[in-house]
Design a protein around this motif. Structure first.
Motif, PDB file in Angstrom:
ATOM      1  N   SER A 145       0.845  -1.192   0.000  1.00 34.16           N
ATOM      2  CA  SER A 145       0.000   0.000   0.000  1.00 34.16           C
ATOM      3  C   SER A 145       0.877   1.238   0.000  1.00 34.16           C
ATOM      4  N   GLU A 146       0.232   2.396   0.119  1.00 33.44           N
ATOM      5  CA  GLU A 146       0.960   3.666   0.095  1.00 33.44           C
ATOM      6  C   GLU A 146       1.348   4.138   1.490  1.00 33.44           C
ATOM      7  N   THR A 147       1.273   3.258   2.492  1.00 30.61           N
ATOM      8  CA  THR A 147       1.574   3.696   3.845  1.00 30.61           C
ATOM      9  C   THR A 147       3.068   3.847   4.087  1.00 30.61           C
ATOM     10  N   ASN A 148       3.905   3.224   3.236  1.00 25.50           N
ATOM     11  CA  ASN A 148       5.366   3.307   3.375  1.00 25.50           C
ATOM     12  C   ASN A 148       5.796   2.871   4.767  1.00 25.50           C
ATOM     13  N   ILE A 149       5.277   1.732   5.204  1.00 25.53           N
ATOM     14  CA  ILE A 149       5.593   1.267   6.551  1.00 25.53           C
ATOM     15  C   ILE A 149       7.062   0.903   6.657  1.00 25.53           C
ATOM     16  N   GLU A 150       7.685   0.477   5.521  1.00 23.61           N
ATOM     17  CA  GLU A 150       9.098   0.123   5.593  1.00 23.61           C
ATOM     18  C   GLU A 150       9.947   1.349   5.893  1.00 23.61           C
ATOM     19  N   GLU A 151       9.532   2.528   5.401  1.00 23.73           N
ATOM     20  CA  GLU A 151      10.268   3.753   5.726  1.00 23.73           C
ATOM     21  C   GLU A 151      10.131   4.088   7.206  1.00 23.73           C
ATOM     22  N   LYS A 152       8.973   3.828   7.754  1.00 23.58           N
ATOM     23  CA  LYS A 152       8.788   4.080   9.178  1.00 23.58           C
ATOM     24  C   LYS A 152       9.629   3.123  10.024  1.00 23.58           C
ATOM     25  N   VAL A 153       9.726   1.865   9.578  1.00 23.03           N
ATOM     26  CA  VAL A 153      10.551   0.909  10.313  1.00 23.03           C
ATOM     27  C   VAL A 153      12.000   1.372  10.334  1.00 23.03           C
ATOM     28  N   LEU A 154      12.487   1.841   9.179  1.00 23.58           N
ATOM     29  CA  LEU A 154      13.867   2.328   9.135  1.00 23.58           C
ATOM     30  C   LEU A 154      14.013   3.655   9.870  1.00 23.58           C
ATOM     31  N   ALA A 155      12.924   4.443   9.919  1.00 20.09           N
ATOM     32  CA  ALA A 155      13.001   5.737  10.602  1.00 20.09           C
ATOM     33  C   ALA A 155      13.060   5.586  12.112  1.00 20.09           C
ATOM     34  N   SER A 156      12.680   4.415  12.631  1.00 16.34           N
ATOM     35  CA  SER A 156      12.764   4.232  14.083  1.00 16.34           C
ATOM     36  C   SER A 156      14.208   4.119  14.554  1.00 16.34           C
ATOM     37  N   SER A 157      15.128   3.774  13.652  1.00 19.13           N
ATOM     38  CA  SER A 157      16.529   3.597  14.061  1.00 19.13           C
ATOM     39  C   SER A 157      17.165   4.888  14.550  1.00 19.13           C
ATOM     40  N   PRO A 158      17.042   6.036  13.838  1.00 18.60           N
ATOM     41  CA  PRO A 158      17.661   7.258  14.384  1.00 18.60           C
ATOM     42  C   PRO A 158      17.134   7.648  15.751  1.00 18.60           C
ATOM     43  N   ILE A 159      15.841   7.418  15.984  1.00 19.41           N
ATOM     44  CA  ILE A 159      15.271   7.780  17.289  1.00 19.41           C
ATOM     45  C   ILE A 159      15.857   6.895  18.381  1.00 19.41           C
ATOM     46  N   MET A 160      15.871   5.578  18.132  1.00 22.19           N
ATOM     47  CA  MET A 160      16.371   4.677  19.164  1.00 22.19           C
ATOM     48  C   MET A 160      17.867   4.874  19.391  1.00 22.19           C
ATOM     49  N   GLU A 161      18.600   5.208  18.345  1.00 21.66           N
ATOM     50  CA  GLU A 161      20.025   5.485  18.556  1.00 21.66           C
ATOM     51  C   GLU A 161      20.216   6.754  19.366  1.00 21.66           C
ATOM     52  N   ALA A 162      19.367   7.746  19.171  1.00 18.26           N
ATOM     53  CA  ALA A 162      19.521   8.999  19.904  1.00 18.26           C
ATOM     54  C   ALA A 162      19.228   8.819  21.383  1.00 18.26           C
ATOM     55  N   ILE A 163      18.179   8.060  21.726  1.00 16.74           N
ATOM     56  CA  ILE A 163      17.779   7.944  23.129  1.00 16.74           C
ATOM     57  C   ILE A 163      18.335   6.709  23.805  1.00 16.74           C
ATOM     58  N   GLY A 164      18.940   5.770  23.044  1.00 14.30           N
ATOM     59  CA  GLY A 164      19.424   4.537  23.655  1.00 14.30           C
ATOM     60  C   GLY A 164      20.873   4.223  23.403  1.00 14.30           C
ATOM     61  N   ASN A 165      21.571   5.025  22.607  1.00 16.50           N
ATOM     62  CA  ASN A 165      22.977   4.774  22.292  1.00 16.50           C
ATOM     63  C   ASN A 165      23.843   5.863  22.898  1.00 16.50           C
ATOM     64  N   ALA A 166      25.073   5.488  23.189  1.00 15.00           N
ATOM     65  CA  ALA A 166      26.008   6.432  23.808  1.00 15.00           C
ATOM     66  C   ALA A 166      27.427   6.028  23.436  1.00 15.00           C
ATOM     67  N   LYS A 167      28.338   6.977  23.629  1.00 13.07           N
ATOM     68  CA  LYS A 167      29.747   6.691  23.390  1.00 13.07           C
ATOM     69  C   LYS A 167      30.353   6.005  24.612  1.00 13.07           C
ATOM     70  N   THR A 168      31.066   4.872  24.354  1.00 14.54           N
ATOM     71  CA  THR A 168      31.794   4.182  25.406  1.00 14.54           C
ATOM     72  C   THR A 168      33.263   4.113  24.995  1.00 14.54           C
ATOM     73  N   THR A 169      34.053   3.537  25.851  1.00 19.23           N
ATOM     74  CA  THR A 169      35.473   3.416  25.524  1.00 19.23           C
ATOM     75  C   THR A 169      35.709   2.451  24.375  1.00 19.23           C
ATOM     76  N   ARG A 170      34.731   1.574  24.122  1.00 18.04           N
ATOM     77  CA  ARG A 170      34.901   0.577  23.066  1.00 18.04           C
ATOM     78  C   ARG A 170      34.164   0.935  21.783  1.00 18.04           C
ATOM     79  N   ASN A 171      33.192   1.816  21.863  1.00 20.00           N
ATOM     80  CA  ASN A 171      32.347   2.074  20.694  1.00 20.00           C
ATOM     81  C   ASN A 171      31.787   3.491  20.798  1.00 20.00           C
ATOM     82  N   ASP A 172      31.839   4.217  19.676  1.00 20.14           N
ATOM     83  CA  ASP A 172      31.300   5.579  19.657  1.00 20.14           C
ATOM     84  C   ASP A 172      29.778   5.602  19.591  1.00 20.14           C
TER      85      ASP A 172
END
Length: 1788
Positions: free
Chosen positions: A188-215
């Motif tokens: 359909s025209e809902t473009n749900i796959e774009e929304k699935v991929l769009a959730s990644s920047p949000i989760m990285e912003a609120i759930g990811n951080a820089k550590t000594t092993r990984n930026d």
């Protein structure tokens, strides 16, 4: 096989090394059992003695043969152990730059710390639909395997991505989701796959951080379920999260950061919408500055924040909610910077009321400042009788503040995840799903706390599930192959899991200690020592009483118990929570509601990551409900982990293990120590151990025979049963029967047996090589001896001959001296003579040539003079002939004019004769009687009318008096103001009317002037064009004379450039046509989904109106009433099946046509009244009988047409009623649209017929009026005529009849004037209404603009700009539509005028024919003449007639249901000829609706099956051209349709060829015995591979292409198109083959290059045999040819590198390097390509500007060019076969 055989001299082994973990060495002498050491030589040539464990007899690990090193699958290694796995991964990673490797069912992914071009769309499409074992390891291959198993087995799948921080888990999971979004995009025209991929920047912003092993380390676990429907399109997704690291919000170690969102928000603090957040840089806040540096190299926080906001918007989070989220995040930063001051007593604290950060915190959260200030420093204690408020120490206040900050962030995290799930949720029923688990790997640090304990507990559960799954797959494989199943001992970590989660386990004891009022971490640790000291998985450190050790499956981990109780409780004070609940902001209050689910992971993902609150309530009734709050973090995590394991156990798992190669984040740098730690921790080595415990090596009987048939004896080869041969060979070579097993389709080997067989094979080859070398060397020595012997004999012979010749030489010299003198003198004399002779000959030759050239020039000049004389004489003769012919024509005209005058004079004399008058007066007596009766009747009628007139006059006077009285009364009441107002209004209306008339005249004048200017301009341009053409010809002649060679070169270059530009333009256009057809198909699919009950076919509109933007060819204007239009509008846009733009355009056009129809109807009525008046005023005494007869004939014809007109009007009204009834039925029930479309078509036909009849009526009326005027003019010229025109002014006595006639004349005049007055008043009213409508439209438009302006002011500046651009685009679109409608109107008027001209010419011809017929049959002339003109019967004219109802049958027989076999042996393109003959008949009958309908039906039929040309015509073909209709407007539509047919043909052909290509070109042995087979791994046993042999050979491809070629030739396809088709197919073969070669390591070998070159030569030979070599298909295979040559070339020296670079010009640098990296020897005698050689190739190819794309675009399509090949057939020579079932067509 004994130990001495394995550990013999030159055998390579692995020994432990403290730096490299494992090091390779080689035995210098054979090892015998019982010896205590091994003599080894290391790779650096040092000798070392390696001790052997005497008790366990533990010998070092054996090294695999070099041919097995670098395998795609680790299970393909013969020796399966840790050093072999580590070495294989290292070789693939460092030498070949391959980051993916299979290990059984596990994909090992090593983080390259560099962006690699292996994740593009072309790579996704290359892996789509492929089996895992067929392609190189890749995350896309795992995703495709999961997707394929979901579709085939209809079982849910899971992809488990694990690894430690920095290993690339998040990126791998992201690429897997991108693959699903691309392959399983939403329908359909809902473009749900774009929304699935769009959730990644949000989760990285609120759930990811820089550590000594990984930026960009994920500090939480997540499980994303991607839902699919029954057609396996993405319909939605759901996310669960686990164990968010909340402590990072309040504390970060050195060189670490808080979560990204805090720094992103600080980076965007300068934006105007974030001024109220009162944020500054991140260094100014305590919660973001503890780790030191707040920036990450190469990361722009402001840019990432913009991406986060865009992702929020895409997921449907409103702007107000986004601002609220950012306020809460900013409030956490302010809370962490609140300054807390300790009092002197040390037991209490205070916060300054003027603290800026606390004020900002309270303002942003909407809470009371005083209350928050109080309860941050106090707490409430509740007893059974009283409630106390107690102060807290500084550390307690800080802990409470940090706990509040963590709790706020955790609740916000859960809220965001919950809303992401809502945005990804769908109402469509989910058929299946694929889950992607991105979870932390096994962790061990110097200090391990509660978070590491939970992470390792989760990995223990996942490892247990992994072991069971591997064990299960092994068991299924053995049972499938009917191998005796023996229990494999594998590590079971259930005791360790019981230690953690069982009753009175670590978590239970932790929860119990948390319930104790004064429980401490030390007491809990002591309980653990007392309870579990006897467990083998639990240990107590020697030097600590507060730590404990858990023996995990990966390693021992020491946990420090400090902080366990506090983190498990996660206590937040209820007073602070109550303040937040009372916030004035709804979102803040919503975050802390009490009705939240206590187990977050069961419902929404985000809540699973947060922890619950321990709150001591002041009210006893709340104690029962607070039991939920007593659930600890450990209990919640255990529950959510159990739910996760239930989900994973219900799915088919796929494992991705991410490895971090080094801690310095260096690209392509491999640290063996770190890699081994992670391999042990992630279970890869356990998989290897389980595989090695059974039968890890598996061979099919066919592959085993092909690989090891050199070990088979000659007598055994006579047996045709390969299984029996393999069985006998193995039993003779391997004595221990336990080392192998014979399965149903495969042979299973223990570890090391394949290496032993490879050793035997290499020994066999080595012995054969020695034998060959010995024989060759002996033959060479014999040849050398024979050559020396022959040389000696030859020397002796020549020496003896030399002595004899020396004596004879002296004798000869004496005699030769005399001979030389004689010869010398003779030669000198001869040379002098020859020199003189040559000079004479040269002089003669030049003289003769001069005379010959002179004669030739004279002859040439005479010949040219003859030609000039010939042309001049011809021109003079022609001019003389033309002059004579013109004179003869003038004489003929004069003579004929004289004859005509004489005949006219004779006719006039005859008309004046008495006999003629007698003939005319026949029957006049009867007419006089009839006229007398008519006069009497009119007298009676006059009397009655006079009486009625007197009565009406009296009534009129009475009413006038009454109205006068009322008017006087009204004037007294209203006064003079109303009359003045009315007069002013009338005056204003008059002025407006005059202004409208003046504007109209101005517009008409401007239009006429513009038309004249355009005509003049066209004439000037034509004249200028002619002058330019002449000048161009002159310049061309001059240029040709000056420099022919230069012009030819330039013209060739320009032609090449123009051809290239034309090809590019054609390619772009055809891509647009392809995209249009794809969108059209998608539109049809969507319409099918919306109406699942039945499929509607919008037959009420043509394909030209709905599918294209070309104007209709119909020249008739379709009229309709307002009611019918309104009913059509009520049916709705969806039922009309057209888009909104076309619908509005047609709606406007219908209204205009309706108004025009009304105007035409009014004019028709006026002309009918005028004709009636003319009939009444006709003189009663008519003298000319022939003219009366003609008028009577015309009147009868007019009456007949009027009656037909009335009949058509009645039919029209009935049709409109039927349309209205049908519309109402359609609104009430879903009926078939066929009847509705049929009624609309009938309505169009009726309106068209009505217009034709109207035009005929107008023509006849003009003829009647002209005839009447001629008759009156003739009467006035006669001398004896009665001067009737002077009687009104005569003073003589007036008769009663004359008075009556005068009265009737006055009445008619009055009626005429009254009609004109009414027409003017109606016109005035229409103009006033039009002006009012324009004013209202302008008002509405102004209101809309005001509304949009108000809305725009509320938006942001960027949104205002975007909105303004959208408004401007819509305005320009509307203007373009209006201009297009105007152009269509002008074109339609032009066609209408052309049509009227043709009709007039036809009518004139019919009238001339009728007059000629009347003169011949004057005596038998009657009033009842025939309307139609009879035609002569003619032969077949190449036209076919059909009825309207047979149109669907015609299209079905010729287009839809036509089979190619039916037309074999007939004329090529026969259906096209038949359709053209039908169009010719419609053109002959001048039926434009029929032409329009037939073309529309044909185009729609062709689409349903898909889902300057007259210069070469013959004279006969020119006769068969269309006469009335111009079909040029359809040419573009048919051209687009041809492109779609071509693309569909290519698509079908590619669909048939594509499954064959890889098997036939790369895998099949075209040259028998050339290719060998390498050992295969687990992936060759992939469950995605279908059973059975689906291999194809090259002959299958050639047979299929032969079939294509035969069908296209039989159907009469143009040869140029056939060439283009095969060029496209050969390009596809090249692209698919080369792409698979670039993605498959197993086919990059010398033997594959030889096979590939042979296959290419076969295809080239086929092209030459079919005369298709000129198509350019061979040139498209150039990259594949060069790839085959690259596989066969030598690859060692610098000269080899130069040869490769000069040869491989069609391959890009990436492709060359990729093939060299993938090159794999199939035998030990071949050598691998060294890394230095590859670097040399890269250095030499640096100057190339190659595209970055690795793979060829297999979807690329060359632009097609349709040639014009004139046909030699004529329409009357075509025979229609009976198989087409076209009996309803009639030949014309």
């Amino acid at each position: 096989m004994s130990v001495s055989e394995l550990y013999s001299q030159y055998t390579r082994v692995w020994i432990p090394d403290p730096d490299e973990v494992w090091r390779s060495a080689e035995l210098t002498k054979d090892y015998k059992e019982g010896e205590k050491s091994l003599q080894l030589k290391l790779e650096d040539e040092t000798i070392r003695e390696y001790p052997v464990d005497a008790q366990n007899n533990q010998l070092p690990f054996l090294r695999n043969p070099d041919i097995l090193v670098g395998e795609n699958d680790l299970t393909a290694l013969s020796y399966l152990h840790e050093p072999a796995v580590l070495h294989n991964l290292k070789v693939r990673f460092l030498e070949s730059n391959h980051i993916y490797t299979y290990c059984g069912i596990v994909l090992v992914a090593i983080n390259p710390y560099e962006q690699l071009p292996i994740y593009g769309q072309d790579v996704i499409y290359a892996y789509s639909g492929q089996n895992m074992g067929d392609m190189d390891p890749h995350i896309f291959a795992v995703a495709e395997e999961a997707y394929k198993q979901m579709a085939r087995d209809e079982k849910n799948q899971s992809i488990i991505v694990s690894g430690e921080s920095g290993a690339g888990k998040t990126v791998s999971a992201k690429y897997a989701m991108r693959y699903f979004a691309t392959v399983g995009g939403s329908a359909s025209e809902t473009n749900i796959e774009e929304k699935v991929l769009a959730s990644s920047p949000i989760m990285e912003a609120i759930g990811n951080a820089k550590t000594t092993r990984n930026d960009n380390s994920s500090r939480f676990g997540k499980y994303i379920q991607i839902g699919f429907d029954k057609r396996y399109h993405i319909i939605g997704a759901n996310m669960r999260t686990y164990l968010l690291e909340k402590s990072r919000v309040v504390f970060q170690a050195d060189d670490e950061r808080n979560y990204h969102i805090f720094y992103q928000l600080c980076a965007a603090a300068s934006l105007p919408e974030f001024k109220e957040l009162a944020l500054t840089c991140a260094e100014d806040f305590f919660y973001t500055s503890q780790g030191g540096d707040t920036a990450i190299e190469g990361v722009d926080d402001a840019e990432d924040f913009e991406k986060t906001r865009q992702a929020f918007t895409l997921l449907g989070v409103r702007e107000s909610h986004q601002i609220s989220i950012f306020k809460i995040i900013a409030s956490i930063l302010h809370l962490g910077s609140v300054e807390i001051q300790a009092e002197r007593d040390g037991d209490s604290c205070s916060i300054s009321p003027q603290d800026e950060h606390l004020s900002n915190f309270c303002r942003l959260l909407g809470v009371e400042h005083n209350q928050m200030e109080h309860w941050l420093c106090h707490r409430k204690l509740v007893t059974t009788s009283e409630t106390y408020v107690k102060t807290m120490s500084l550390q307690q206040v800080i802990n409470a503040r940090n706990a509040l900050a963590k709790h706020i962030y955790a609740q916000l995290f859960g809220w965001i995840v919950e809303h992401i799930n809502k945005a990804l949720h769908t109402s469509i029923k989910q058929h299946s799903f694929i889950g992607v688990l991105d979870i932390y790997g096994f962790e061990t640090f110097e200090v391990n706390s509660f978070e590491q304990f939970c992470i390792n507990y989760a990995n223990e559960k996942l490892q247990q599930q992994f072991n069971l799954h591997v064990f299960k797959l092994e068991q299924e494989e053995y049972m499938k192959e009917q191998i005796p199943w023996t229990l494999i001992d594998f590590y079971d970590n259930q005791p360790c899991i019981d230690l953690i989660e069982a009753k009175l386990g670590i978590l239970d004891l932790l929860d119990e200690e948390c319930k104790v009022p004064k429980g401490t971490d030390q007491n809990w640790a002591q309980k653990l020592y007392d309870r579990h000291s006897s467990s083998q998985h639990f240990q107590k450190p020697r030097m600590s009483n507060t730590a404990f050790i858990v023996v995990h499956f990966a390693d021992k981990v020491e946990y420090l118990s400090d902080g366990f109780l506090e983190k498990n409780r996660d206590t937040v004070y209820e007073e602070q929570i109550n303040i937040l609940k009372a916030s004035k902001f709804p979102l803040v209050a919503d975050l802390f509601r009490d009705d939240k689910d206590p187990i977050p992971a069961t419902s929404t993902s985000g809540k699973g990551s947060s922890s619950k609150i321990n709150i001591r309530s002041a009210r006893p009734p709340m104690k029962a409900s607070n039991k939920e709050h007593k659930k600890s973090v450990g209990h919640q995590f255990r529950t959510s982990l159990h739910l996760l394991m239930e989900t994973l156990n219900a799915t088919t798992p796929h494992y991705v293990r991410c490895i971090k190669p080094n801690d310095e984040k260096l690209p392509f740098h491999f640290d063996p120590k770190r890699a081994v730690q992670q391999l042990r921790a992630c279970g890869v080595l356990e998989t290897i151990r389980i595989s090695a415990a059974g039968y890890p090596s598996r061979w099919t009987y066919h592959d085993f025979f092909n690989r090891y048939r050199v070990l088979v004896k000659k007598r055994e080869l006579a047996n045709t049963d390969k299984k029996a041969i393999c069985r006998s060979v193995l039993e003779s070579l391997v004595k221990d029967p336990d080392k192998f097993q014979f399965g149903r389709t495969k042979i299973f080997f223990r570890a090391g047996q394949v290496a032993y067989l490879e050793k035997l094979r290499a020994d066999k080859f080595r012995a054969a090589t020695i034998m060959i070398q010995k024989t060759v060397r002996g033959w060479l020595q014999k040849v050398k001896y024979r050559r020396l012997k022959r040389a000696t004999l030859t020397l002796q012979k020549y020496c003896r001959g030399y002595l004899a010749r020396r004596l004879a030489e002296h004798l000869r010299r004496t005699r030769a001296a005399v001979v030389l003198q004689k010869q010398y003198r003779m030669r000198r004399t001869r040379l002098a003579y020859q020199r003189v002779r040559r000079a004479a000959i040269v002089i003669q030759a030049f003289a003769r040539a001069m005379f010959v050239r002179r004669i030739y020039r004279q002859v040439l000049m005479e010949h040219k003079a003859t030609i000039i004389q010939k042309h001049a004489r011809g021109w003079m003769a022609r001019r003389h002939f033309q002059r004579l012919r013109a004179a003869a024509i003038v004489i003929q005209c004069a003579f004929r004019r004289l004859k005509a005058k004489q005949e006219l004079k004779a006719l006039k004399i005859e008309a004046r004769s008495a006999e003629h008058l007698k003939r005319l007066n026949v029957g006049m007596e009867n007419k006089v009687v009839q006229l007398q009766r008519k006069i009497d009747d009119q007298n009676k009628e006059f009397k009655t009318l006079s009486e009625q007139l007197s009565a009406v006059t009296s009534m009129h006077t009475m009413q006038v008096e009454k109205l006068k009285r009322e008017l006087a009364h009204y004037q007294q009441n209203q006064g003079a103001d109303a009359s003045l107002q009315l007069q002013e209004e009338v005056q204003s209306l008059r002025t407006e009317l005059q202004r409208a008339h003046s504007e109209r005249r101005v517009l008409e004048d401007a239009h006429s002037r513009e038309k004249d200017e355009l005509r003049k301009r066209v004439a000037d341009l034509e004249q200028e064009n002619a002058l330019l053409k002449d000048e161009k010809e002159q310049l061309n002649n001059q240029i040709l004379c000056q420099s022919k060679d230069e012009f030819a070169q330039n013209s060739v270059k320009e032609n090449l450039l123009m051809k290239k530009e034309l090809e590019e333009e054609r390619s772009r256009y055809q891509n647009l046509v392809k995209e249009y057809s794809r969108l059209e198909q998608r539109y049809d699919n969507l319409r099918d989904e919306q109406t699942p009950g039945h499929r509607r076919n919008p037959s009420n509109q043509s394909s030209l109106e709905s599918d294209s933007n070309y104007p209709s060819i119909s020249t008739s204007e379709i009229g309709d009433t307002e009611d019918a239009l309104q009913q059509v509008e009520e049916i709705g846009v969806e039922k009309a099946a057209m888009d909104m733009t076309v619908f509005l355009k047609l709606q406007k056009r219908v209204r205009e046509l309706e108004q025009e129809r009304k105007k035409l109807q009014v004019q028709l009525e006026k002309r009918e009244q005028d004709s009636k008046k003319v009939q009444m005023e006709q003189p009663r005494n008519d003298v000319d009988l022939d003219q009366d007869a003609d008028l009577a004939y015309n009147s009868l014809k007019r009456q007949e047409l009027e009656s037909e007109n009335k009949k058509l009007k009645n039919d029209l009204n009935e049709l409109r009623k039927a349309v209205a009834d049908q519309a109402t039925q359609n609104n009430s029930s879903h009926s078939s649209p066929d009847s509705y479309s049929l009624l609309l078509n009938q309505l169009k036909l009726a309106n068209e017929e009505l217009e034709v009849r109207k035009e005929e009526v107008l023509i006849l009326r003009t003829q009647i009026v002209n005839a009447d005027q001629r008759r009156l003019a003739g009467k006035s010229m006669e001398p004896n005529i009665n001067a009737r025109a002077s009687w009104p002014n005569s003073e003589k006595h007036v008769d009663q009849e004359d008075a009556i006639e005068a009265y009737h004349g006055v009445c008619q005049t009055n009626r005429l004037l009254e009609a004109q007055l009414q027409a003017q008043s109606l016109e005035h009213e229409e103009q006033v209404e039009n002006l009012k409508a324009q004013v209202e439209a302008l008002k509405e438009e102004m209101d809309k603009q005001q509304q949009t302006f108000c809305q725009t002011l509320l938006l942001s500046p960027e949104a205002q700009v975007e909105f303004g651009v959208q408004q401007e685009i819509s305005r320009l679109t509307n203007e373009n539509l209006d201009l297009k409608e105007l152009v269509e109107k002008l074109e339609k008027n032009e066609r209408k005028l052309k049509k009227q001209l043709k009709i007039y010419m036809k009518k004139v011809q019919d009238l001339e024919a009728a007059q000629a017929l009347a003169q011949s049959d004057r005596r038998h002339h009657e009033l009842t003449r025939q309307v139609t003109v009879q035609r002569k019967e003619k032969d077949f004219q190449g036209m076919l007639e059909y009825h309207k109802e047979d149109e669907a049958l015609l299209i079905r027989n010729l287009v839809t249901d036509l089979k190619p076999q039916m037309l074999s042996g007939t004329v090529p393109c026969l259906p096209a000829y038949i359709l053209y003959m039908c169009i010719r008949h419609a053109d002959y009958t001048n039926d434009d609706l029929k032409v329009h309908s037939l073309l529309t039906s044909t185009i729609n039929g062709i689409k349903k099956v898909l889902k300057g040309f007259m210069t070469q015509n013959t004279a006969k073909q020119n006769e068969h051209c269309l006469k009335n209709f111009d079909l040029t407007e359809y040419r573009q539509v048919l051209s687009d349709l041809s492109i779609q047919i071509y693309q569909q043909l290519i698509k079908i052909a590619e669909g048939l060829l594509q499954p064959m290509i890889v098997s036939a070109m790369l895998e099949n042995e075209s040259i028998q015995g050339l290719s060998g087979v390498k050992p295969m791994g687990y992936r060759k046993r992939s469950s995605s591979m279908a059973d059975g042999d689906n291999s194809y050979c090259l002959e299958a491809i050639i047979r299929q292409m032969n079939c294509f070629h035969t069908v296209m030739c039989d159907q009469g396809l143009d040869p140029e198109i056939i060439l283009q088709v095969f060029k496209q197919l050969f390009y596809m073969i090249t692209a698919v083959t080369l792409n698979n070669l670039l993605l498959r390591k197993d086919v990059c070998s010398w033997s594959t290059g030889m096979q590939l070159r042979y296959n290419i030569s076969e295809l080239e030979e086929w092209l030459r045999g079919r005369n298709l070599h000129q198509s350019g298909a061979a040139q498209t295979m150039e990259p594949l040819i060069q790839a085959a040559q690259l596989l066969q070339l030598k690859k060692k020296t610098h000269e080899d590198a130069e040869a490769i670079c000069s040869l491989c010009t069609s391959l890009s640098t990436q492709q060359i390097v990729k093939i060299l990296n993938l090159y794999t020897p199939l035998n030990e005698f071949e050598e691998r390509v060294t890394v230095s050689f590859i670097r040399t190739i890269q250095a030499q190819l640096q100057e190339r500007n190659d595209p970055q794309q690795l793979l060829l675009d297999s979807k690329h399509m060359f632009p097609v060019l349709f040639p014009f090949n004139p046909s030699s057939l004529t329409m009357d020579s075509i025979h229609i076969p009976a198989c087409l079932s076209l009996e309803f067509l009639n030949e014309v």
